[in-house]
Design a protein around this motif. Sequence first.
Motif, mmCIF file in Angstrom:
data_model
loop_
_atom_site.group_PDB
_atom_site.id
_atom_site.type_symbol
_atom_site.label_atom_id
_atom_site.label_comp_id
_atom_site.label_asym_id
_atom_site.label_seq_id
_atom_site.Cartn_x
_atom_site.Cartn_y
_atom_site.Cartn_z
ATOM 1 N N ILE A 84 -32.426 -16.112 74.952
ATOM 2 C CA ILE A 84 -33.984 -15.331 75.368
ATOM 3 C C ILE A 84 -34.398 -15.848 76.891
ATOM 4 N N CYS A 126 -29.347 -9.240 74.701
ATOM 5 C CA CYS A 126 -31.011 -8.755 73.879
ATOM 6 C C CYS A 126 -31.227 -9.056 72.333
ATOM 7 N N GLN A 127 -29.573 -9.425 72.034
ATOM 8 C CA GLN A 127 -29.704 -9.553 70.259
ATOM 9 C C GLN A 127 -30.377 -10.248 70.310
ATOM 10 N N PHE A 128 -30.733 -12.122 71.006
ATOM 11 C CA PHE A 128 -31.289 -12.546 70.787
ATOM 12 C C PHE A 128 -32.344 -12.705 71.002
ATOM 13 N N THR A 129 -32.926 -11.438 71.885
ATOM 14 C CA THR A 129 -34.305 -11.391 72.569
ATOM 15 C C THR A 129 -35.219 -10.825 70.732
ATOM 16 N N HIS A 130 -34.186 -9.568 70.179
ATOM 17 C CA HIS A 130 -35.235 -8.342 69.600
ATOM 18 C C HIS A 130 -35.079 -9.006 68.046
ATOM 19 N N SER A 178 -30.676 -12.525 66.038
ATOM 20 C CA SER A 178 -31.321 -13.316 67.149
ATOM 21 C C SER A 178 -31.851 -14.735 66.442
ATOM 22 N N GLN A 179 -32.341 -15.833 67.068
ATOM 23 C CA GLN A 179 -32.630 -17.290 67.201
ATOM 24 C C GLN A 179 -30.806 -17.467 66.247
#
Length: 158
Positions: free
Chosen positions: A28, A87-91, A96-97
């Motif tokens: 992130i 972005c995949q990990f942010t939203h 994410s995570q």
Amino acid sequence: MSGFYKSLLSIYSAYDLNIKGQYGSARILLRHAFEYLLLAKYCSLSKNYILIKKWENGEDIYLGREIIPHLTESLQKRFKNFWKLLCQFTHASVYSQQVQIDAEKNEMDINLNFSFIIAFLEMNYHLLNRHVINNSMKFYFESYAKGNEIHKFKQLKL
């Protein structure tokens, strides 16, 4: 300068989390670093004062509409794909995570983050030496600095 400084803070924080095995949380912050770096370099090169003013006023800037379309066509797809990965990990999505905390099972993602960190540090170094410390700043430094200061600076720059 803001993009340089804030990207450096994000990179450092991501490094700290990644060392602890928290690659999802680190990713992130890596997205933030990438956005700062892309925005800072674009503003420096384009001299888009409307975009710079938006940034200074804290308004939303949409990379996908306001920056990426202005890149060369060959770079647009690469930047979109890379940005999408970050972005995949942010939203809050299935990507994410991270699923597991066990660092041994997450070794590939942790190592990938280290690769991102190295790349972003290189980008940050470039931003500092080409856009923050620009030719006019170098001119004034070389004109007014003492001989030993110039020598020390050249040694530090590597």
